[in-house]
Design a protein around this motif. Structure first.
Motif, PDB file in Angstrom:
ATOM      1  N   SER A 179      21.733 -25.933  14.052  1.00 51.08           N
ATOM      2  CA  SER A 179      21.646 -27.145  13.227  1.00 51.08           C
ATOM      3  C   SER A 179      21.220 -26.794  11.803  1.00 51.08           C
ATOM      4  O   SER A 179      21.698 -27.402  10.839  1.00 51.08           O
ATOM      5  N   ILE A 180      20.355 -25.798  11.659  1.00 54.66           N
ATOM      6  CA  ILE A 180      19.951 -25.354  10.324  1.00 54.66           C
ATOM      7  C   ILE A 180      21.142 -24.718   9.607  1.00 54.66           C
ATOM      8  O   ILE A 180      21.338 -24.929   8.403  1.00 54.66           O
ATOM      9  N   VAL A 181      21.959 -23.966  10.346  1.00 56.19           N
ATOM     10  CA  VAL A 181      23.171 -23.372   9.761  1.00 56.19           C
ATOM     11  C   VAL A 181      24.041 -24.479   9.163  1.00 56.19           C
ATOM     12  O   VAL A 181      24.536 -24.360   8.035  1.00 56.19           O
ATOM     13  N   GLY A 182      24.218 -25.566   9.904  1.00 58.46           N
ATOM     14  CA  GLY A 182      25.006 -26.691   9.406  1.00 58.46           C
ATOM     15  C   GLY A 182      24.419 -27.302   8.148  1.00 58.46           C
ATOM     16  O   GLY A 182      25.153 -27.652   7.212  1.00 58.46           O
ATOM     17  N   ASP A 183      23.089 -27.417   8.108  1.00 53.95           N
ATOM     18  CA  ASP A 183      22.428 -27.943   6.904  1.00 53.95           C
ATOM     19  C   ASP A 183      22.716 -27.050   5.705  1.00 53.95           C
ATOM     20  O   ASP A 183      22.999 -27.543   4.608  1.00 53.95           O
ATOM     21  N   GLU A 184      22.623 -25.741   5.903  1.00 51.65           N
ATOM     22  CA  GLU A 184      22.830 -24.806   4.790  1.00 51.65           C
ATOM     23  C   GLU A 184      24.255 -24.912   4.249  1.00 51.65           C
ATOM     24  O   GLU A 184      24.464 -24.920   3.033  1.00 51.65           O
ATOM     25  N   TYR A 185      25.239 -25.024   5.138  1.00 50.68           N
ATOM     26  CA  TYR A 185      26.616 -25.225   4.675  1.00 50.68           C
ATOM     27  C   TYR A 185      26.745 -26.545   3.933  1.00 50.68           C
ATOM     28  O   TYR A 185      27.455 -26.640   2.930  1.00 50.68           O
ATOM     29  N   GLY A 186      26.043 -27.568   4.408  1.00 50.21           N
ATOM     30  CA  GLY A 186      26.066 -28.856   3.724  1.00 50.21           C
ATOM     31  C   GLY A 186      25.484 -28.761   2.322  1.00 50.21           C
ATOM     32  O   GLY A 186      25.998 -29.378   1.380  1.00 50.21           O
ATOM     33  N   ARG A 229       9.305 -25.191   8.212  1.00 46.85           N
ATOM     34  CA  ARG A 229       8.411 -25.662   9.278  1.00 46.85           C
ATOM     35  C   ARG A 229       8.997 -25.353  10.655  1.00 46.85           C
ATOM     36  O   ARG A 229       8.279 -24.932  11.560  1.00 46.85           O
ATOM     37  N   ILE A 230      10.300 -25.560  10.819  1.00 48.44           N
ATOM     38  CA  ILE A 230      10.947 -25.290  12.110  1.00 48.44           C
ATOM     39  C   ILE A 230      10.882 -23.808  12.440  1.00 48.44           C
ATOM     40  O   ILE A 230      10.541 -23.423  13.568  1.00 48.44           O
ATOM     41  N   TRP A 231      11.213 -22.953  11.460  1.00 50.46           N
ATOM     42  CA  TRP A 231      11.133 -21.508  11.697  1.00 50.46           C
ATOM     43  C   TRP A 231       9.712 -21.113  12.091  1.00 50.46           C
ATOM     44  O   TRP A 231       9.511 -20.311  13.011  1.00 50.46           O
TER      45      TRP A 231
END
Length: 157
Positions: A56-63, A138-140
């Motif tokens: 999900s973080i990967v998707g955020d970064e692409y966004g 925070r998630i990491w």
């Protein structure tokens, strides 16, 4: 209420803002690098839940990259030389710690970009990305702390 108001451009006379477009182009490349690095970390995640969170973080970064590319009016910006992107090492915790440092660097980058933004709308967009990067950090961190909650070396299953 605010729909009809024109927002005046923000004027910035500081030297660090003179290369704003280049800073934004570099930021797009950083986001693409981060997405690739995080995808590699997802592949080494010890649990499916962590893998899904990282994805999900990967998707955020692409966004984030897409939003900035949209601001630039190009998708993606031209690359004169390949960016120096990190690669996962196979050590999940070490790679997560590297990701945390990257997120903190991104927070600083977005604060600077927002401070140089030519108008308030762009400043708001960039500060919203800054908030995402803070949430990612925070998630990491929570992923690293998970092992201390269940008295084991690997994250809880």
């Amino acid at each position: 209420m605010y729909q009809n108001k024109k927002i005046a451009p923000i004027t910035c006379r500081c030297p660090r803002c003179e290369n704003y477009r280049q800073m934004l182009e570099e930021s797009v490349q950083d986001e693409i690098c981060d997405a690739g690095f995080y995808a590699q970390i997802a592949n080494e995640a010890p649990t499916n839940i962590l893998r899904e969170l990282i994805t999900s973080i990967v998707g955020d970064e692409y966004g984030h990259a897409r939003l900035q590319a949209s601001l630039l009016g190009i998708c993606p910006p031209p690359v004169s030389c390949p960016p120096d992107c990190p690669s996962a090492t196979g050590n999940f915790e070490a790679d997560v710690r590297t990701a945390i440092r990257g997120e903190l660097d991104a927070i600083r980058r977005y604060a600077e970009l927002a401070g140089c933004a030519p108008n308030l709308e762009i400043r708001y967009l960039l500060t919203s990305i800054l908030g995402d990067e803070y949430a990612h950090a925070r998630i990491w961190n929570a992923m690293i702390l998970a092992s201390s909650l269940c008295d084991c070396e690997e994250p809880c299953r």
